[in-house]
Design an enzyme around this catalytic site. Structure first.
Site, short mmCIF file in Angstrom:
data_model
loop_
_atom_site.label_atom_id
_atom_site.label_comp_id
_atom_site.label_asym_id
_atom_site.label_seq_id
_atom_site.Cartn_x
_atom_site.Cartn_y
_atom_site.Cartn_z
N ILE A 1 -64.70 27.32 -57.98
CA ILE A 1 -65.39 27.93 -56.85
C ILE A 1 -64.58 29.14 -56.41
O ILE A 1 -63.36 29.06 -56.24
CB ILE A 1 -65.52 26.92 -55.67
CG1 ILE A 1 -66.40 25.74 -56.10
CG2 ILE A 1 -66.10 27.60 -54.43
CD1 ILE A 1 -66.46 24.62 -55.07
N GLY B 1 -56.75 27.21 -60.49
CA GLY B 1 -56.36 26.22 -59.49
C GLY B 1 -57.39 25.97 -58.41
O GLY B 1 -57.18 25.14 -57.54
N HIS B 2 -58.52 26.66 -58.44
CA HIS B 2 -59.52 26.54 -57.36
C HIS B 2 -60.91 26.41 -57.94
O HIS B 2 -61.70 27.35 -57.87
CB HIS B 2 -59.44 27.77 -56.46
CG HIS B 2 -60.11 27.60 -55.13
ND1 HIS B 2 -61.43 27.89 -54.90
CD2 HIS B 2 -59.62 27.19 -53.95
CE1 HIS B 2 -61.72 27.67 -53.62
NE2 HIS B 2 -60.63 27.25 -53.03
N PHE B 3 -61.33 25.43 -58.40
CA PHE B 3 -60.75 24.13 -58.73
C PHE B 3 -60.97 23.93 -60.21
O PHE B 3 -62.05 24.26 -60.70
CB PHE B 3 -61.43 23.03 -57.92
CG PHE B 3 -61.27 23.20 -56.43
CD1 PHE B 3 -60.12 22.76 -55.80
CD2 PHE B 3 -62.24 23.83 -55.67
CE1 PHE B 3 -59.96 22.90 -54.42
CE2 PHE B 3 -62.09 23.98 -54.30
CZ PHE B 3 -60.95 23.52 -53.67
#
Length: 150
Positions: free
Chosen positions: A60, A53-55
């Site tokens: 990252i 989810g990041h990203f």
């Protein structure tokens, strides 16, 4: 007079820190000197859960996890310097000052964590921390950690 490097492997780290997957963020200690400094590494893998989810399009490593990795390194230095907390004590992250993020950290990077003990006052320890990738500073901060009974 030369000093031999002091290291800790993952088993020794797990004996000192309460954190476990996915929140154990120190893979190896490469050098330390009690009451002075500790150097450690965190290998950043695309298989870590935060990257879903990041990203998704451009993974990252979250800056807050870089700070947490530095905080875990301060815990290792404190425990090797002053002893591990008693069963009724907790060592926790108390504050962050002057945090700066200079470059993104991505899967495949190896974070080199460098923490320096500055002082301890009434159970609150002050450290300077730096995280590097390929010799370049990606994050720096002042960290305070506290040892308290619960």
């Amino acid at each position: 007079m030369t000093r031999e490097n002091k290291t800790l492997n993952i088993t020794e780290i797990q004996e000192l820190l309460p954190h476990r997957y996915p929140f154990l963020l120190v893979d190896r200690v490469t050098d330390f000197e009690e009451e002075k400094y500790l150097h450690a590494i965190k290998n950043v893998s695309v298989n870590e859960p935060q990257f879903t989810g990041h990203f998704p399009q451009m993974p990252i490593f979250p800056g807050v996890l870089i700070l947490e990795a530095m905080a875990q390194a301060t815990g290792l230095l404190a425990f090797k310097s002053f002893g591990a907390p008693a069963e009724n004590e907790l060592y926790y992250f108390a504050s962050i000052d002057k945090a700066k993020f200079r470059k993104p950290v991505v899967p495949g990077d190896q974070l080199v964590l460098e923490v320096e003990f500055i002082k301890d006052r009434r159970g609150i320890a002050l450290f300077n921390g730096v995280a590097k990738v390929d010799g370049e500073v990606v994050c720096s901060a002042e960290l305070k950690c506290a040892r308290r009974e619960f």
